[in-house]
Design an enzyme around this catalytic site. Sequence first.
Site, PDB file in Angstrom:
ATOM      1  N   ASP A  32     -12.948   0.965  -3.056  1.00 37.20           N
ATOM      2  CA  ASP A  32     -11.776   1.773  -2.687  1.00 37.20           C
ATOM      3  C   ASP A  32     -11.877   3.115  -3.396  1.00 37.20           C
ATOM      4  O   ASP A  32     -12.252   3.189  -4.561  1.00 37.20           O
ATOM      5  CB  ASP A  32     -10.490   1.036  -3.105  1.00 37.20           C
ATOM      6  CG  ASP A  32      -9.247   1.637  -2.462  1.00 37.20           C
ATOM      7  OD1 ASP A  32      -8.548   0.910  -1.731  1.00 37.20           O
ATOM      8  OD2 ASP A  32      -8.955   2.834  -2.707  1.00 37.20           O
ATOM      9  N   ALA A  82      -8.830   3.526   4.983  1.00 36.93           N
ATOM     10  CA  ALA A  82      -8.429   4.527   5.974  1.00 36.93           C
ATOM     11  C   ALA A  82      -7.331   5.395   5.395  1.00 36.93           C
ATOM     12  O   ALA A  82      -6.678   5.022   4.419  1.00 36.93           O
ATOM     13  CB  ALA A  82      -7.912   3.840   7.241  1.00 36.93           C
ATOM     14  N   THR A 133      -5.285  -0.530  14.540  1.00 35.52           N
ATOM     15  CA  THR A 133      -3.850  -0.491  14.782  1.00 35.52           C
ATOM     16  C   THR A 133      -3.534  -0.539  16.272  1.00 35.52           C
ATOM     17  O   THR A 133      -4.376  -0.178  17.102  1.00 35.52           O
ATOM     18  CB  THR A 133      -3.279   0.809  14.182  1.00 35.52           C
ATOM     19  OG1 THR A 133      -1.971   1.038  14.701  1.00 35.52           O
ATOM     20  CG2 THR A 133      -4.129   2.014  14.538  1.00 35.52           C
ATOM     21  N   ASP A 134      -2.313  -0.939  16.594  1.00 35.47           N
ATOM     22  CA  ASP A 134      -1.899  -0.925  18.002  1.00 35.47           C
ATOM     23  C   ASP A 134      -1.574   0.498  18.465  1.00 35.47           C
ATOM     24  O   ASP A 134      -1.388   0.731  19.650  1.00 35.47           O
ATOM     25  CB  ASP A 134      -0.696  -1.850  18.224  1.00 35.47           C
ATOM     26  CG  ASP A 134       0.555  -1.419  17.461  1.00 35.47           C
ATOM     27  OD1 ASP A 134       0.462  -0.479  16.634  1.00 35.47           O
ATOM     28  OD2 ASP A 134       1.627  -2.016  17.686  1.00 35.47           O
ATOM     29  N   GLU A 135      -1.524   1.441  17.509  1.00 40.05           N
ATOM     30  CA  GLU A 135      -1.155   2.798  17.902  1.00 40.05           C
ATOM     31  C   GLU A 135      -2.225   3.471  18.752  1.00 40.05           C
ATOM     32  O   GLU A 135      -1.972   4.483  19.393  1.00 40.05           O
ATOM     33  CB  GLU A 135      -0.825   3.635  16.658  1.00 40.05           C
ATOM     34  CG  GLU A 135       0.365   3.053  15.912  1.00 40.05           C
ATOM     35  CD  GLU A 135       0.848   3.915  14.751  1.00 40.05           C
ATOM     36  OE1 GLU A 135       0.693   5.141  14.825  1.00 40.05           O
ATOM     37  OE2 GLU A 135       1.389   3.339  13.794  1.00 40.05           O
ATOM     38  N   TYR A 159      -3.596  10.510  13.479  1.00 35.74           N
ATOM     39  CA  TYR A 159      -3.909   9.203  12.886  1.00 35.74           C
ATOM     40  C   TYR A 159      -4.468   8.258  13.934  1.00 35.74           C
ATOM     41  O   TYR A 159      -5.564   7.715  13.790  1.00 35.74           O
ATOM     42  CB  TYR A 159      -2.658   8.594  12.231  1.00 35.74           C
ATOM     43  CG  TYR A 159      -2.790   7.109  11.930  1.00 35.74           C
ATOM     44  CD1 TYR A 159      -3.721   6.652  10.997  1.00 35.74           C
ATOM     45  CD2 TYR A 159      -2.003   6.159  12.583  1.00 35.74           C
ATOM     46  CE1 TYR A 159      -3.866   5.294  10.725  1.00 35.74           C
ATOM     47  CE2 TYR A 159      -2.135   4.808  12.321  1.00 35.74           C
ATOM     48  CZ  TYR A 159      -3.065   4.371  11.400  1.00 35.74           C
ATOM     49  OH  TYR A 159      -3.202   3.026  11.138  1.00 35.74           O
ATOM     50  N   ALA A 161      -5.575   8.855  16.854  1.00 33.37           N
ATOM     51  CA  ALA A 161      -6.815   9.354  17.473  1.00 33.37           C
ATOM     52  C   ALA A 161      -8.014   9.051  16.582  1.00 33.37           C
ATOM     53  O   ALA A 161      -9.084   8.653  17.057  1.00 33.37           O
ATOM     54  CB  ALA A 161      -6.707  10.853  17.721  1.00 33.37           C
ATOM     55  N   LYS A 163      -8.220   6.626  14.369  1.00 32.12           N
ATOM     56  CA  LYS A 163      -8.469   5.179  14.388  1.00 32.12           C
ATOM     57  C   LYS A 163      -9.142   4.781  15.702  1.00 32.12           C
ATOM     58  O   LYS A 163     -10.046   3.948  15.722  1.00 32.12           O
ATOM     59  CB  LYS A 163      -7.153   4.395  14.218  1.00 32.12           C
ATOM     60  CG  LYS A 163      -6.543   4.437  12.839  1.00 32.12           C
ATOM     61  CD  LYS A 163      -7.442   3.852  11.752  1.00 32.12           C
ATOM     62  CE  LYS A 163      -7.523   2.348  11.755  1.00 32.12           C
ATOM     63  NZ  LYS A 163      -8.247   1.824  10.558  1.00 32.12           N
ATOM     64  N   ASN A 188       2.882  -2.882  13.357  1.00 33.58           N
ATOM     65  CA  ASN A 188       3.367  -2.419  12.044  1.00 33.58           C
ATOM     66  C   ASN A 188       3.523  -3.558  11.046  1.00 33.58           C
ATOM     67  O   ASN A 188       4.178  -4.549  11.347  1.00 33.58           O
ATOM     68  CB  ASN A 188       4.731  -1.764  12.206  1.00 33.58           C
ATOM     69  CG  ASN A 188       4.612  -0.303  12.556  1.00 33.58           C
ATOM     70  OD1 ASN A 188       3.589   0.132  13.097  1.00 33.58           O
ATOM     71  ND2 ASN A 188       5.632   0.461  12.237  1.00 33.58           N
ATOM     72  N   ASN A 189       2.956  -3.369   9.891  1.00 29.82           N
ATOM     73  CA  ASN A 189       3.064  -4.372   8.830  1.00 29.82           C
ATOM     74  C   ASN A 189       4.189  -4.030   7.871  1.00 29.82           C
ATOM     75  O   ASN A 189       4.537  -2.868   7.706  1.00 29.82           O
ATOM     76  CB  ASN A 189       1.783  -4.404   7.995  1.00 29.82           C
ATOM     77  CG  ASN A 189       0.631  -5.124   8.660  1.00 29.82           C
ATOM     78  OD1 ASN A 189      -0.154  -5.792   8.018  1.00 29.82           O
ATOM     79  ND2 ASN A 189       0.510  -4.986   9.980  1.00 29.82           N
ATOM     80  N   LEU A 199       8.569   3.218   6.446  1.00 28.46           N
ATOM     81  CA  LEU A 199       9.989   2.987   6.711  1.00 28.46           C
ATOM     82  C   LEU A 199      10.651   1.901   5.843  1.00 28.46           C
ATOM     83  O   LEU A 199      11.624   2.179   5.146  1.00 28.46           O
ATOM     84  CB  LEU A 199      10.195   2.668   8.199  1.00 28.46           C
ATOM     85  CG  LEU A 199      11.656   2.414   8.593  1.00 28.46           C
ATOM     86  CD1 LEU A 199      12.473   3.701   8.512  1.00 28.46           C
ATOM     87  CD2 LEU A 199      11.756   1.823  10.000  1.00 28.46           C
ATOM     88  N   GLY A 293       5.717  14.417  18.548  1.00 28.44           N
ATOM     89  CA  GLY A 293       4.874  13.388  19.176  1.00 28.44           C
ATOM     90  C   GLY A 293       5.221  11.973  18.754  1.00 28.44           C
ATOM     91  O   GLY A 293       4.377  11.088  18.757  1.00 28.44           O
TER      92      GLY A 293
END
Lengths: 353, 278
Positions: A32, A82, A133-135, A159, A161, A163, A188-189, A199, A293
């Site tokens: 890391d 990441a 990620t699902d994004e 981000y 893009a 990934k 989201n985790n 959040l 966005g």
Amino acid sequence: MTILVTGAAGFIGSNFVLDWLAQSDEPVINLDDLTYAGNLENLASLDGDARHIFVKGSIGDFDLVSKLLAEHQPRAVVNFAAESHVDRSIHGPEDFIQTNIVGTFRLLEAVRAFHGQLEKTAKNEFRFLHVSTDEVYGSLAKDDPAFTETHQYEPNSPYSASKAASDHLVRAYHHTYGLPVLTTNCSNNYGPYHFPEKLIPLVIHNALAGKPLPIYGDGQQIRDWLYVKDHCSAIRRVLEAGKVGETYNVGGWNEKPNLDVVHTLCAILDELSPRADGKPYKELITYVTDRPGHDRRYAIDATKIERELGWKPAETFETGIKKTVQWYLDNQAWVANVTSGAYQNWVGKQYCA
Amino acid sequence: MSNDLVGKLSVVIVNYGTPELTLKCVDSILKLGIAAVDDITVVENCSPDDSKSKLLSSLPNGAGFVVAKQNLGYSAGVNFGSLHAKRDYILVLNPDTYFVDRSISQALDLLVVDSGIGLVGLDLTYPSGKRQYSARRFYSVLDIIGRRSRLGRFWPLREIVAKHMMLSAWERDAPFDADWVMGTGFLIRRALFEKIGRMDESYFLYMEDVDLCARVWGEGFRVICMPNVRLIHDHQRSSSAGPLSGAGKMHLASLKIFWQKYRIPLFCPPGVKRISRT
Ligand SMILES: NC(=O)c1ccc[n+]([C@@H]2O[C@H](COP(=O)([O-])OP(=O)(O)OC[C@H]3O[C@@H](n4cnc5c(N)ncnc54)[C@H](O)[C@@H]3O)[C@@H](O)[C@H]2O)c1
């Protein structure tokens, strides 16, 4: 046998290592770079545990990664490393390109060279698992069906893009070079050791400090939420039984608008740690201008991993979120430790402008 | 002389409250090409200061970093770090040491060609260049009195001290057998280290090196010291403060443990063959 886990001082990676060593004696090498998001205190409970060795360094350092692979001969690499925060990617995309795209590329190069010289059995059994990620799938309208693994990639932020690009590289290394890869795309985790820029921990942190709880726009952005330990068990399952070259969606079947999440958190806090003046926490909610966005809705269809690998989340949102709040209440020292000056500046820039 | 040390040595450095010194030591190893960065393991032995964050922010990328749960002493720290050593030879270093040249390659060469040697002590030197005479005979009771008290300055004790410190052996400038060498900086065969059960963790500080060497001899391997294989030891000699200081007390506690494990004669230095396990 050993596994190399990158980014394991971060939120999900550290949970992964803790859970891994709780159920297996297989050592972990933790590579890391300790960016602002990396915090070795997440793994303080492993002090004195010889199964964990920390190595500071970047996935983008080809020579270093090559040396580590040669020295430790891991049977798998799990790539969490990441830049992970969408808001930061809007303010400064450069790091996202460097780490998520170029870094993953160099990591793949080192792994490819290492894999190429393994002898037969080790070669067949080796796995490179890429955590995504699902994004990458973009945004959904209210009634669209949830993302499946075959959904087109339509990333909308720097981000997602970056990934998406890394996912494509991983895929290409399988098709072009035969690298035995697996990819997971997760929603989201939330859970322990979540850096309070995101959040859920942000709301808990601010609420306890009596500070405003910022909500972007109308708070109706819908996300699917997964308790981090469920994500970790999904990764273990995919590593163990996933079909090489495949991607697996991982989700919690818990679609919630952000505003609901914040209300839930306030209600739990009212119960577990009521405010001194007896007022409800939700009074602290303040609305701030939406970010550019901002995707309206992500929802993930995690049927495939359940059907093919028998994985399902163990927590519902209600049980997971309660555990999370309790964890933050029990670990205020950790929170104080991570909310240093740099963090304060960041939050100030984001929400108070 | 072998040009390529890298890839042969794993290095273990146990840090306790001296992050700057540890970093300096690591730096010298890398600058002189003594070991590869990924063959270095730094043990943070649960220091009471900000060692951990200092080391994490300044250690070169690639160095292994492990954190002890509590400070169980120097031996325990070395053992913990040595679990990550992968190379054939382990170089154990105190953090208050650093290299100024690559003379250690001679020690490695000797270990490679002479399979009878188990452990090599280095020539510990003050930054001023003054030698620390880091090889010793096993302790007799008189040695301890001589080293620990003012009586050591007077004949005949002075001669006993000189013998204990093996002063004459150094004059020949060639590798010589030593009963024991100081644990401040030494090279050991990894397989042997693992076989004899690593360092004995019942010693907190002091005597763990004497004990280790006794076990190396006991296993049928030689312990040698190599003059001119230099390691600078910037030593603040805390244990010379007298028998009742903290360091002195710890030293005596370690002696007690040693005495329980081994039989030591009262007057003459026991020598390798005369020391025996009780
Ligand atoms: N958090 C989520 O909800 C979520 C959801 C799905 C997927 N993911 C993915 O999971 C992974 C981990 O996410 P997280 O939330 O734990 O992120 P995080 O930001 O908490 O942790 C990232 C870790 O990677 C390290 N890192 C950054 N750049 C590095 C580099 N070049 N080399 C080595 N290490 C580096 C950081 O120091 C940090 O420890 C990411 O790949 C992310 O895209 C996260």
